[in-house]
Each structure stands twice: as structure tokens, then as C-alpha cells.
Write a protein that holds these residues in place. Structure first.
Motif, short mmCIF file in Angstrom:
data_model
loop_
_atom_site.label_atom_id
_atom_site.label_comp_id
_atom_site.label_asym_id
_atom_site.label_seq_id
_atom_site.Cartn_x
_atom_site.Cartn_y
_atom_site.Cartn_z
N PRO A 6 -3.74 5.57 8.50
CA PRO A 6 -3.52 5.11 6.92
C PRO A 6 -4.90 5.57 6.17
N TYR B 121 6.64 -10.29 4.30
CA TYR B 121 7.33 -9.42 3.53
C TYR B 121 8.82 -9.92 3.27
N ASP C 138 -0.07 5.45 17.48
CA ASP C 138 -1.37 5.08 17.97
C ASP C 138 -1.58 3.52 17.37
N VAL C 139 -2.42 2.78 18.31
CA VAL C 139 -2.87 1.37 17.57
C VAL C 139 -3.38 1.40 16.20
N GLY C 140 -2.74 0.89 15.20
CA GLY C 140 -3.24 0.71 13.90
C GLY C 140 -2.56 1.79 13.16
N SER C 141 -1.70 2.53 13.42
CA SER C 141 -1.22 3.60 12.70
C SER C 141 0.00 3.04 11.58
N GLY C 142 0.24 1.53 11.72
CA GLY C 142 1.21 1.26 10.83
C GLY C 142 2.68 1.12 11.06
N LYS C 143 3.03 0.72 12.34
CA LYS C 143 4.39 0.48 12.79
C LYS C 143 5.04 -0.62 12.33
N ARG D 176 -9.51 4.66 6.61
CA ARG D 176 -9.95 4.11 7.86
C ARG D 176 -11.26 4.70 8.53
N ASN E 65 -4.16 -8.72 15.80
CA ASN E 65 -4.74 -8.17 14.61
C ASN E 65 -5.57 -9.20 13.87
N GLN F 4 4.20 8.21 8.08
CA GLN F 4 5.27 6.69 7.84
C GLN F 4 6.47 7.11 7.24
N PHE G 114 0.83 -1.35 -0.04
CA PHE G 114 -0.12 -0.06 -0.17
C PHE G 114 0.82 1.35 0.14
N ASP G 115 0.33 2.31 -0.30
CA ASP G 115 1.02 3.77 -0.12
C ASP G 115 1.35 4.00 1.18
N LEU G 116 2.64 4.14 1.73
CA LEU G 116 2.67 4.71 2.93
C LEU G 116 2.17 6.01 3.23
N THR G 117 1.71 6.24 4.55
CA THR G 117 1.22 7.68 4.84
C THR G 117 2.48 8.51 5.10
N ARG H 9 -9.65 -2.44 12.09
CA ARG H 9 -8.55 -2.64 11.54
C ARG H 9 -8.74 -3.18 9.71
P1 ADP Z 1 0.34 -0.99 14.75
O1 ADP Z 1 0.85 0.58 14.49
O2 ADP Z 1 -0.84 -0.82 15.74
O3 ADP Z 1 1.57 -1.75 15.07
P2 ADP Z 1 0.13 -2.10 12.45
O4 ADP Z 1 1.75 -2.12 12.03
O5 ADP Z 1 -0.21 -3.58 12.87
O6 ADP Z 1 -0.38 -1.27 13.38
O7 ADP Z 1 -0.95 -2.04 11.14
C1 ADP Z 1 -2.24 -2.00 11.34
C2 ADP Z 1 -2.96 -2.38 9.82
O8 ADP Z 1 -2.79 -1.33 9.11
C3 ADP Z 1 -2.26 -3.57 9.02
O9 ADP Z 1 -3.28 -4.51 8.57
C4 ADP Z 1 -1.24 -3.09 8.24
O10 ADP Z 1 -1.16 -3.76 7.03
C5 ADP Z 1 -2.12 -1.70 7.67
N1 ADP Z 1 -1.32 -0.62 7.27
C6 ADP Z 1 -0.45 -0.09 7.85
N2 ADP Z 1 0.35 1.07 7.17
C7 ADP Z 1 -0.53 1.30 5.98
C8 ADP Z 1 -0.85 2.21 4.97
N3 ADP Z 1 0.23 3.01 4.76
N4 ADP Z 1 -2.11 1.89 4.17
C9 ADP Z 1 -2.84 0.99 4.47
N5 ADP Z 1 -2.82 0.05 5.48
C10 ADP Z 1 -1.69 0.23 6.12
#
Ligand code: ADP
Ligand code: MG
Length: 697
Positions: A449, A339, A296-301, A452, A554, A272, A266-269, A583
Motif C-alpha cells: 500500500p 467491515y 508479503d506481510v502487510g501487503s493487505g490480504k 508505507r 497487527n 490488490q 482506502f484505495d486498493l493497490t 504497519r
Molecule cells: P497481510 O497481507 O499481512 O495480512 P493486512 O491485511 O493485515 O496485511 O494489512 C496490513 C495493513 O495494511 C492493515 O492495517 C490494512 O488495513 C492496511 N491496508 C491494506 N490494504 C491497504 C491499502 N490498499 N491502502 C492502505 N492500507 C491498506
């Protein structure tokens, strides 16, 4: 040489070994220095006399001047009370005593002028003051004007006549003796810049303020000093690391290019991208990275972590990721493996339950360099785990790990420390981050992302359970999955476990056609894992669980989170739990179930959850409600045992203190200039006596 401030309080007049031991046990005060720093937690205003017509029930303690005009004993036996009418030229108020009635009524005389001091409360439509202090008015007590300090003490101490007044007297005794020994700790330039009063003066007026203005100046000065020295110490630590600890330089990003071009899902925010840039910058700089990544939770770490690993692996080095639980380590492993496989990178998982034969293979793979990425629990910091060349160590959910464990990771490499990235999903208010992680650089993912849908949060009373069940049924029909979470505050609590089991049974009855998973802390790890996996694979529709699912799990298809007895959870925990849904692409819901009876604080927590999804906003409310000590978990609260400053209120002051410390170090990194001599001396004396300092890094 032991200093004056290290003198034991047993040598004070009126103390002695037994009382000293009691004070030590109850309040952890042992020395003159401790006693001087036992600051009042509030003050009673004896700077003015109020009129009886001016007072209301919202006022704290008030002082009145007037006359007793009526004395009555009302009620029988245990309900007996003494009711006294107290009048001045503006009106009158009732004074009430429930205890010591014979003694008080004998003492009080009609028509005599008195000074009364107490807390007004509403009693029906009338105001009264229960058990006030009352003294005959004299020219002396009429003139006296001061703020009465109130100190923390304990029931046991009070039983030995060590109440707040007694402590105040002891402190006065020490302060008089200390006169010659209290030195200024800040350079004149800083005192001038921030308008700080002299230290000795400040200490005196924090204990014995003659008016509000002086009290505020005294508190300001002492708070500033406290925060300043903490920040100074943290910043010094940071600078010395930059100087001392060389980092491995990673420049080759060929894997990154390949991943970006062919495999990025996906495209990074923008957030990110920004934090990746910050982290890459550190790892190319030649100094060791010590960075905190907040998101935050779900922010894509996770993807950020993987992309950071790629820089290290491109150069033939290795990366590790440590998570607080088996389940989380498992999820990280699955996520990263997806990955890693695309790029053909060796990846392994090491936890407490890894079999010996498997473990041996992993150890070999790590030493040979064949395994590029190691994911695991704290099993991976054991001494037997040796890397060929560990370039980057990532720690997820830092608040569960102690500082000592961070340090252990440092030593995983022989010549150069690995770069360290600490990731946390618990948004931390800025003041706390500055104090807890003041020695780290901080990156923040402050953007979710795209696409959502914000989670809808509702508060429902238990009486509406049938409606909630109906709603759950509809969501299940749409193909969604549901979490139902019960509080299990203590893993051993039988009552909580019974709640969970009862809940499970009632759900099983209400949803006879659905398959239901159950997970709680008393289960064996394998069983837990098995049940989790059934839910992940969508073999079950409802997951009944305790907070073991709090962190990281997740399951994008799960879109409803029902939290039972929601009033028993803290805000951070509620927010973490809610983060398990929302999610996927579907609208998600979080339903907070409670009884009608709720404390004011619980109501604030629930309202906050309903109002906002923003973790930082929630963290701020949490800090205000609970204070800093609780927020980060007890294991680190030592760091936050501040004597006078309050991290939930003194935000601006903290920033000012940090800036001042930073400016000072820029100008004089070694603190070798003569005008900064008192700072250096103070740090040295702190090192000797205060335990807190050792715990900070
Ligand atoms: P956390 O920050 O809580 O660890 P995760 O890394 O588990 O979050 O990411 C939460 C979900 O969002 C995952 O399913 C991930 O694949 C998805 N995700 C992460 N970055 C992006 C993005 N830039 N665009 C869309 N989805 C994303
Ligand atoms: Mg995560």
C-alpha cells in the motif's frame, strides 16, 4: 507382479540380511531400485594428474604423480606425525599422517614412483595433504581416468565396511543385473527437444562417469526426468479437477458495489485489484477454484479476502476463514467484523476455546444461513460444524496446515466443493511454489500500500545494548510501542525460557516507568490473550515475547522490533517478525542483536535482512542457504525429497520440465497416444512403488 527393481538388496553378493537391515535403517535403501537411485553427492576427479606447483588449498581432491624424497617422524607421543616430502619435476609438497604411522612408514619407499590422491590444505604458509591415498604407480593406474563417485553413508555403516567405495561396488553389481530391465521413460520427441541422453546410459554415467561431460549429460537427463514427472502429475491433477469438479457460480455483486461506494477505507493497490479480479473470474467460471494467494506481510490480504467473501455472500452463500492460531483468528475476526458490521452481515468466531453454549448457537446460525462469515482456527473443520451452503473457504498461513486439512474443507459441502483460497504471507521462491502448489493457480500481491515507509534494519552487537535501550526510550517518548523478541526454538526448552525471563527482568530494570507485557508459549491461551490485548490497547509500551507473535499480529503503533539472539532465527522467521512493525505511518525499525561470534551462514542471514525488505529476495537467499526441505516446515518436506534435482539451483530446468509437461498434456491429455506409452507405464510403476507421489497432492 513384483518388478526387478523391488528385489531386496539382501540378495546382492556380499550383503545378506544383516547388512541389508543396516543399510535400510541408515539410508532407507531397501531395494535394487532404491540403490540405483542412491546418487553420488559429489565426485573426485581422477581424470588427470596435477603438478605439485599447480595446486592450492582451494582445490578439491587432486591426483598427483611423483616420488617420495624424504620420510620423517616429527613430535612426541600424541603429537607424533609422519611427514613425507613428495616431489615431482615441478616442486614438492608435504604429505602428513597422524594415525597408522608404523604401517605407512614401513610401506613407503624412497625413490619409488607413487600416485597420490587427497585434498590439499594450507598449513601455515605451506601446503600439505593429510592422510592421502597413496599407491605405487603402475601402467594401469597411470592410464585409468575416471571420476570417483562419493556416496552418502554413515558411521555405523563404515564400521561394517560399508563405505562409499563399497556402496559403489554394490551399485555396479546391481547396474549390471539391471541392464535388461531399465526402460526408457520419456518419449523420443522430448528427448530430442531437450537433448537428453538415454535413461540406461544416464544411470550408468551418473554412477560411473568416465569424464565430466558425460557426467553432466547424465545428471541433466535424470534431473529433467525427476522434475518432469512431478510437474506432469501436478498438472494432471489440476486438469482433472477442472474437468471433474464443478464450482458454484457466483455472479451477483451487489454487496461489493455497496461496500466499494460507501465503506472502502482506502484505495486498493493495483496488485490488490488484480488478484481480486483473478479470484472473481474463478468464482464466476463454473469450475471449482483452487488458488494460492501470495502476498508479503502487510501487503493487505485481509481486505482482499473480505471482498472475495462478498461475492459469495451476495448470492446468499457462506464464507469461512481459517487461521493457524487463536490470536490470529481473533485478529482476523476483529478486522473482518469491522467491515461486515457496516454491511450488516452475520459473522462469528469459532475456536477451541469457544464455550459449548456459544458453539451451539454458532452451529445453528451456520445451518440456518444466518451467519454469513465464520472465522476460526482448525476447530471449524471439525465434523460437527455444518454449513447451510459454504461457497468459499479461505485458509490463512497455509504452511501451518497439512494437506489433509485442505482436503477436509473440501468436504464441508454436500453437493459441490467450496471454492478454496489459500493465503500465505511467507513468500515462496518460484521453484518451490511450482512444486508445492503446482496443482493450484497462483495470484501474487507484489505491491505494498502507498505511503508505507520501508523499515530500517540494523545489526547491533550485544555490547551496544545500552545504546539500543537509549534508542528505545526515545521512541517510547514519541508514543511508540516496542517488541522485544527472544528465540524459543523448542517450546519446552528451559534454557530459552530462562533467557526470556532474564531479558524481561533487565528490561523492567532499564524501563522502570513503563508497563511491560510478556507472552510466551508456556502460558495458558487466556493469559496470552490478556497480555496481547493489553499491548494492543496501548496499556503496555513494551512487549517481551517469543516467536508466538510471529504471525499476523497487527499493532500499527508498534514501530520498533528488537530481536535478541537474532543469529538463532531462520531468514523466513526474521522476515515474519520484522513484518510486525512498519504497519503504521511512522518510521519503523528492526534491530537484530547478536554476539560477536557468528557463523558465516548467520552473517549472510543478518546481512540479507539489513540489505532488503523484499520477501521474495529473502526467500531466494533462504532457499540457497537451507535447501528446500527446511523452508516449508517438516510436515511437508516429503514432497520435496528430490533424489537428484535441486530446487535451489535447477530453476531453469524446472521451468523447462513444467513447460514440457504442460505441452504434452495439451497435446495428449489422457496420455493415450502410442508415442507416450512409456510415460504412462512409468507413472503406473511410480504409483506402485514410490511413497512420495501419494504425498504430493
Ligand atoms: P497481510 O497481507 O499481512 O495480512 P493486512 O491485511 O493485515 O496485511 O494489512 C496490513 C495493513 O495494511 C492493515 O492495517 C490494512 O488495513 C492496511 N491496508 C491494506 N490494504 C491497504 C491499502 N490498499 N491502502 C492502505 N492500507 C491498506
Ligand atoms: Mg494477515
Amino acid at each position: 507382479m513384483p518388478s526387478f527393481f523391488d528385489t531386496s538388496i539382501e540378495f546382492l553378493k556380499g550383503v545378506g540380511p544383516q547388512k541389508a537391515a543396516l543399510i535400510g535403517k541408515e539410508l532407507s535403501l531397501f531395494t535394487y531400485g532404491d540403490l540405483i537411485q542412491h546418487y553420488p553427492f559429489r565426485y573426485e576427479d581422477r581424470t588427470k594428474f596435477y603438478k605439485t606447483s599447480e595446486i592450492n588449498a582451494d582445490m578439491p581432491f587432486v591426483q598427483l604423480k611423483g616420488r617420495v624424497t624424504k620420510i620423517d617422524t616429527v613430535g612426541e607421543l600424541r603429537k607424533k606425525r609422519l611427514v613425507v616430502r613428495f616431489s615431482d619435476d615441478s616442486g614438492h609438497i608435504e604429505l602428513v599422517w597422524f594415525k597408522g604411522i608404523p604401517w605407512i612408514s614401513k610401506k613407503l619407499k624412497l625413490g619409488v614412483d607413487y600416485v597420490v590422491f587427497g585434498k590439499p590444505t594450507a598449513y601455515g604458509r605451506k601446503l600439505n595433504i593429510a592422510h592421502p591415498e597413496i599407491e605405487v604407480l603402475t601402467t594401469q593406474n597411470e592410464k585409468i581416468s575416471f571420476l570417483q563417485p562419493v556416496y552418502h553413508t554413515s558411521e555405523k555403516m563404515k564400521a561394517r565396511f560399508l563405505d562409499s567405495r563399497a556402496l559403489s561396488k554394490l551399485i555396479r553389481q546391481v547396474m549390471v543385473l539391471a541392464e535388461r530391465h531399465i526402460n526408457e521413460t520419456l518419449p523420443a520427441r522430448i528427448s530430442e527437444q531437450f537433448g537428453l541422453i538415454d535413461k540406461k546410459f544416464a544411470l550408468w554415467h551418473v554412477h560411473f562417469p568416465s569424464n565430466n561431460e558425460l557426467l553432466q549429460k547424465a545428471q541433466f537427463r535424470l534431473k529433467f526426468e525427476e522434475l518432469f514427472f512431478i510437474q506432469l502429475r501436478l498438472l494432471k491433477l489440476k486438469i482433472s479437477r477442472i474437468d471433474k469438479f464443478k464450482g458454484q457460480v457466483f455472479k451477483d455483486s451487489k454487496l461489493l458495489t455497496s461496500f466499494y461506494n460507501d465503506h472502502l477505507p482506502f484505495d486498493l493497490t493495483n496488485a490488490q485489484k488484480r488478484v481480486i479480479k483473478e479470484i472473481y473470474h474463478d468464482m464466476k467460471s463454473g469450475r471449482q477454484m483452487n488458488r494460492l494467494l501470495q502476498g508479503d506481510v502487510g501487503s493487505g490480504k485481509t481486505i482482499v479476502a473480505f471482498i472475495c467473501m462478498l461475492l459469495v455472500v451476495s448470492s446468499g452463500s457462506q464464507a469461512s476463514m481459517m487461521a493457524p492460531t487463536e490470536i490470529l483468528a481473533g485478529q482476523h475476526y476483529e478486522g473482518l467484523k469491522e467491515y461486515a458490521d457496516k454491511l450488516g452481515l452475520g459473522i462469528a468466531k469459532l475456536t477451541g476455546s469457544t464455550k459449548t453454549s456459544e458453539r451451539k448457537k454458532i452451529h445453528e446460525g451456520l445451518l440456518s444461513g444466518e451467519i454469513k462469515i465464520l472465522v476460526g482456527t482448525h476447530a471449524l473443520i471439525e465434523d460437527t460444524v455444518q454449513f447451510n451452503n459454504l461457497g468459499l473457504a479461505i485458509i490463512d498461513e497455509q504452511h501451518r496446515f497439512g494437506v489433509a486439512q485442505r482436503a477436509k474443507l473440501w468436504n464441508k459441502n454436500r453437493n459441490v466443493y467450496p471454492h478454496i483460497l489459500v493465503m500465505t504471507a511467507t513468500p515462496i521462491p518460484r521453484t518451490l511454489a511450482m512444486t508445492l502448489y503446482g496443482d493450484l493457480d497462483v495470484s501474487v500481491i507484489d505491491e505494498m500500500p502507498a505511503g508505507r515507509k520501508p523499515i530500517k534494519t540494523l545489526h547491533q552487537y550485544d555490547a551496544k545494548r545500552l545504546e539500543v535501550f537509549g534508542f528505545m526510550k526515545k521512541e517510547i517518548q514519541k508514543g511508540r510501542q516496542i517488541y522485544v523478541v527472544y528465540p524459543l526454538i523448542e517450546e519446552s526448552s528451559k534454557l530459552d525460557l530462562k533467557d526470556l525471563m532474564d531479558g524481561y527482568e533487565s528490561i523492567a530494570r532499564a524501563f522502570p516507568e513503563q508497563h511491560i507485557s510478556i507472552v510466551h508459549g508456556k502460558m495458558k491461551p487466556q493469559d496470552k490473550d490478556f497480555e496481547m490485548q493489553r499491548f494492543v490497547k496501548h496499556e503496555t509500551q513494551i512487549m517481551v515475547a517469543t516467536t508466538v507473535i510471529e504471525v499476523g499480529v497487527n499493532v500499527p503503533n508498534a514501530s520498533v522490533m528488537v530481536i535478541e539472539n537474532a543469529e538463532r532465527f531462520g531468514l523466513a522467521q526474521l522476515h515474519q517478525l520484522r513484518g510486525r512493525v512498519g504497519r503504521g505511518a511512522d518510521q519503523s525499525y528492526c534491530i537484530l542483536m547478536t554476539d560477536y561470534r557468528l557463523s558465516k551462514e548467520a552473517r549472510t542471514r543478518l546481512e540479507t535482512m539489513v540489505r532488503t525488505n523484499n520477501g521474495f529476495e529473502i526467500a531466494d537467499v533462504d532457499l540457497k542457504l537451507r535447501g528446500p526441505g527446511d523452508i516449508t516446515g517438516t510436515q511437508q518436506s516429503g514432497v520435496l525429497d528430490l533424489l537428484i534435482a535441486d530446487l535451489s539451483k535447477d530453476t531453469k530446468l524446472l521451468q523447462a520440465a513444467r513447460n514440457a509437461a504442460s505441452d504434452l498434456l495439451e497435446d495428449d491429455p489422457e496420455l493415450s497416444k502410442p508415442e507416450n506409452g512409456n510415460i504412462l507405464r512409468h507413472i503406473q510403476s511410480l504409483k506402485k512403488s514410490v511413497v512420495n507421489w501419494g504425498r504430493i497432492s
